[in-house]
Write an enzyme that holds these catalytic residues in place. Structure first.
Site, PDB file in Angstrom:
ATOM      1  N   HIS A  69     -15.400   6.855  -0.026  1.00 27.38           N
ATOM      2  CA  HIS A  69     -14.751   5.764  -0.792  1.00 27.38           C
ATOM      3  C   HIS A  69     -15.599   5.475  -2.028  1.00 27.38           C
ATOM      4  CE1 HIS A  69     -12.419   1.784  -0.972  1.00 27.38           C
ATOM      5  NE2 HIS A  69     -13.187   1.818  -2.049  1.00 27.38           N
ATOM      6  N   HIS A 126     -15.576   4.595  -6.488  1.00 32.14           N
ATOM      7  CA  HIS A 126     -14.939   4.307  -7.779  1.00 32.14           C
ATOM      8  C   HIS A 126     -15.717   5.024  -8.869  1.00 32.14           C
ATOM      9  CE1 HIS A 126     -12.373   1.157  -6.066  1.00 32.14           C
ATOM     10  NE2 HIS A 126     -13.396   0.967  -5.257  1.00 32.14           N
ATOM     11  N   LEU A 127     -15.032   5.930  -9.580  1.00 34.42           N
ATOM     12  CA  LEU A 127     -15.713   6.696 -10.635  1.00 34.42           C
ATOM     13  C   LEU A 127     -15.326   6.237 -12.027  1.00 34.42           C
ATOM     14  CD1 LEU A 127     -15.665  10.408  -9.346  1.00 34.42           C
ATOM     15  CD2 LEU A 127     -17.682   8.948  -9.698  1.00 34.42           C
ATOM     16  N   ARG A 128     -14.264   5.407 -12.138  1.00 32.01           N
ATOM     17  CA  ARG A 128     -13.773   4.962 -13.456  1.00 32.01           C
ATOM     18  C   ARG A 128     -13.380   6.174 -14.309  1.00 32.01           C
ATOM     19  NH1 ARG A 128     -13.491   0.502 -10.538  1.00 32.01           N
ATOM     20  NH2 ARG A 128     -15.298  -0.866 -10.651  1.00 32.01           N
ATOM     21  N   ASN A 173      -7.765   3.282  -8.692  1.00 32.79           N
ATOM     22  CA  ASN A 173      -7.462   2.012  -9.374  1.00 32.79           C
ATOM     23  C   ASN A 173      -7.966   1.997 -10.813  1.00 32.79           C
ATOM     24  OD1 ASN A 173     -10.151   1.859  -8.427  1.00 32.79           O
ATOM     25  ND2 ASN A 173     -10.118  -0.375  -8.334  1.00 32.79           N
ATOM     26  N   LYS A 215      -3.659   5.384  -1.369  1.00 33.92           N
ATOM     27  CA  LYS A 215      -4.374   4.120  -1.211  1.00 33.92           C
ATOM     28  C   LYS A 215      -3.431   2.929  -1.282  1.00 33.92           C
ATOM     29  CE  LYS A 215      -7.864   1.337  -0.916  1.00 33.92           C
ATOM     30  NZ  LYS A 215      -9.150   1.197  -1.548  1.00 33.92           N
ATOM     31  N   HIS A 225      -6.910  -0.981   1.789  1.00 37.12           N
ATOM     32  CA  HIS A 225      -7.733  -2.146   1.442  1.00 37.12           C
ATOM     33  C   HIS A 225      -7.177  -3.284   2.290  1.00 37.12           C
ATOM     34  CE1 HIS A 225     -10.226  -4.683  -1.357  1.00 37.12           C
ATOM     35  NE2 HIS A 225      -9.524  -5.576  -0.692  1.00 37.12           N
ATOM     36  N   HIS A 249     -13.800   0.147   3.843  1.00 36.72           N
ATOM     37  CA  HIS A 249     -14.881  -0.835   3.685  1.00 36.72           C
ATOM     38  C   HIS A 249     -14.711  -2.044   4.602  1.00 36.72           C
ATOM     39  CE1 HIS A 249     -11.847  -2.497   1.041  1.00 36.72           C
ATOM     40  NE2 HIS A 249     -12.152  -1.727   0.024  1.00 36.72           N
ATOM     41  N   LEU A 281     -15.618  -7.062  -3.127  1.00 35.65           N
ATOM     42  CA  LEU A 281     -14.485  -7.335  -2.240  1.00 35.65           C
ATOM     43  C   LEU A 281     -14.289  -6.173  -1.284  1.00 35.65           C
ATOM     44  CD1 LEU A 281     -12.015  -8.999  -4.750  1.00 35.65           C
ATOM     45  CD2 LEU A 281     -13.116 -10.083  -2.780  1.00 35.65           C
ATOM     46  N   ASP A 290     -18.098   2.580  -1.533  1.00 41.76           N
ATOM     47  CA  ASP A 290     -17.363   1.618  -2.359  1.00 41.76           C
ATOM     48  C   ASP A 290     -18.198   1.230  -3.580  1.00 41.76           C
ATOM     49  OD1 ASP A 290     -15.275   0.080  -3.230  1.00 41.76           O
ATOM     50  OD2 ASP A 290     -15.714  -1.628  -1.955  1.00 41.76           O
ATOM     51  N   HIS A 304     -19.388  -2.028 -12.731  1.00 36.89           N
ATOM     52  CA  HIS A 304     -18.911  -2.917 -13.790  1.00 36.89           C
ATOM     53  C   HIS A 304     -20.105  -3.161 -14.699  1.00 36.89           C
ATOM     54  CE1 HIS A 304     -15.062  -4.011 -11.861  1.00 36.89           C
ATOM     55  NE2 HIS A 304     -15.730  -3.998 -10.731  1.00 36.89           N
ATOM     56  N   ALA A 319     -15.680  -8.103  -9.215  1.00 39.70           N
ATOM     57  CA  ALA A 319     -16.130  -7.737  -7.868  1.00 39.70           C
ATOM     58  C   ALA A 319     -16.569  -6.283  -7.853  1.00 39.70           C
ATOM     59  CB  ALA A 319     -14.994  -7.941  -6.877  1.00 39.70           C
TER      60      ALA A 319
HETATM   61  C1  NCD Z   1     -13.628  -2.420  -6.467  1.00 40.96           C
HETATM   62  C2  NCD Z   1     -13.555  -2.102  -7.958  1.00 40.96           C
HETATM   63  O1  NCD Z   1     -14.284  -2.705  -8.736  1.00 40.96           O
HETATM   64  O2  NCD Z   1     -12.779  -1.210  -8.335  1.00 40.96           O
HETATM   65  N1  NCD Z   1     -14.391  -3.615  -6.271  1.00 40.96           N
HETATM   66  C3  NCD Z   1     -15.031  -4.008  -5.140  1.00 40.96           C
HETATM   67  O3  NCD Z   1     -15.548  -5.121  -5.100  1.00 40.96           O
HETATM   68  N2  NCD Z   1     -15.118  -3.209  -4.102  1.00 40.96           N
HETATM   69  C4  NCD Z   1     -12.260  -2.508  -5.917  1.00 40.96           C
HETATM   70  C5  NCD Z   1     -12.207  -2.480  -4.414  1.00 40.96           C
HETATM   71  O4  NCD Z   1     -12.503  -1.460  -3.781  1.00 40.96           O
HETATM   72  O5  NCD Z   1     -11.837  -3.495  -3.812  1.00 40.96           O
HETATM   73 ZN    ZN Z   2     -13.290   0.210  -3.390  1.00 41.73          ZN
END
Ligand code: NCD
Ligand code: ZN
Length: 349
Positions: free
Chosen positions: A13, A15-17, A41, A99, A136, A174, A224, A252, A256, A268
């Site tokens: 899990h 996030h790579l943006r 996302n 997802k 989620h 998560h 989150l 996860d 940011h 988050a």
């Molecule tokens: C994630 C994000 O920033 O894309 N943020 C987080 O707090 N985990 C989104 C997510 O997985 O809920």
């Molecule tokens: Zn996530």
């Protein structure tokens, strides 16, 4: 135990943006992990196999020279995802999950699902072709306390959904509560759960005070689902170190920029990719369960997803490693979890 050699792990899990942010964070993940389940996302979200193919190409183009990394793509489920899209995803060979974000639950989830009842066609197709649903698990109604949203989701959405689609392969992403950990442990049928390093290491006090008890709001610990009470952290640690193959590693890691975190309405997400395994090693070590880390990090995930285990190895040693105060993030910077602190384990190879 002062050194630990494990099968190269995967992150189930992540996030790579995209764009410069992707280029900044991907080397951190590729240093440790052979593969990662890449969250969809983006803005706009990755809702189709065609978009996932383009995103995958951009990720592969950002892999540093000499590194080997395979992105495992996911689709972002909406109220309107047709069953055909699931079949295209399955046929692609590179989409490994779909997802489910309840609309409004988290970062970039506005196009998420407003009611799982609208996704029956997609769920039926996924169940038929063995495409995992990655969940989620939080309700979003304003009247439900933020700390209760996972528990309420479990009763209101998860249980009915699994009753209606008992053969649908699901990952409860998560997980943060005792209730979710026990549910996954005891459920019938194909279900797994990812657990982050930060939920194994911290309880909700970390949001409001330093380790030595100094009060203050700490936005870099805000993610989150939000950190929970100590009893929940203990339950997650028990699950992660139990050897039960339903539990596996998912950082996860959610980057940011510093400005978006240190803000009157801060985003988050905890950034853990740069020192992920070092953080997990600390949590497993504190629980006296380092011998269980390899199963959790390298074995249970591929077995659940029906993918081969990795061939390479990684070694961790008990020697201090310093987390930088910040890391470059395109034109901005990012503050990693435990910034400026020293961790007990380092990665050596
Ligand atoms: C994630 C994000 O920033 O894309 N943020 C987080 O707090 N985990 C989104 C997510 O997985 O809920
Ligand atoms: Zn996530």
């Amino acid at each position: 135990m002062d050194t630990l050699t494990l099968t190269r792990p995967d992150d189930w899990h992540l996030h790579l943006r995209d764009g410069p942010a992707l280029a900044a964070v991907l080397p951190h993940t590729a240093r440790q992990f052979a593969r990662a389940i890449v969250m969809p996302n983006l803005r706009p979200p990755v809702t189709t196999t065609a978009k996932a193919r383009d995103y995958r190409d951009r990720i592969l183009a950002a892999v540093p020279a000499g590194a080997k990394f395979e992105p495992l793509m996911t689709l972002y489920l909406t109220d309107n995802t047709p069953a055909d899209e699931i079949l295209r995803a399955r046929d692609s060979g590179f989409v490994h999950g779909v997802k489910l974000y309840p609309a409004g639950a988290t970062t970039n989830s506005d196009s998420g699902v407003t009611d799982v009842g609208r996704c029956t066609g997609a769920f039926e197709a996924m169940q038929r072709v063995g495409m995992p649903l990655l969940v989620h698990g939080e309700v979003t109604h304003g009247q439900v306390d933020v700390f209760d949203r996972e528990r309420v989701f479990l009763d209101e959405v998860m249980r009915p959904l699994r009753r209606d689609f008992p053969a649908l392969k699901m990952v409860f992403e998560h997980i943060t509560t005792k209730e979710a950990a026990e549910y996954v442990r005891d459920a019938d049928g194909p279900i797994g759960a990812t657990i982050t390093a930060h939920h194994l290491l911290f309880n909700r006090n970390a949001l409001f005070m330093t380790a030595d008890g100094r009060a203050g709001m700490r936005p870099h610990y805000y993610c989150l689902p939000v950190l929970k009470r100590e009893e929940h952290r203990q339950a997650l640690l028990t699950a992660a170190t139990s050897g039960n193959p339903r539990f596996f590693l998912g950082t996860d890691s959610a980057p940011h920029s510093r400005g978006d975190k240190e803000n009157a309405c801060g985003c988050a997400g905890c950034y853990t990719a740069a020192f992920a395994l070092e953080l997990y090693a600390e949590a497993f070590d504190a629980a006296g369960a380092l011998h269980r880390l390899e199963g959790f990090a390298s074995i249970h995930g591929p077995d659940f997803y029906g993918l081969p285990r990795n061939a390479g190895k990684l070694t961790l040693t008990r020697s201090a490693c310093q987390v930088p105060a910040e890391l470059p993030f395109g034109e901005h910077s990012i503050v990693p979890l435990r910034a400026g602190e020293s961790l007990a384990w380092s990665l050596t190879a």
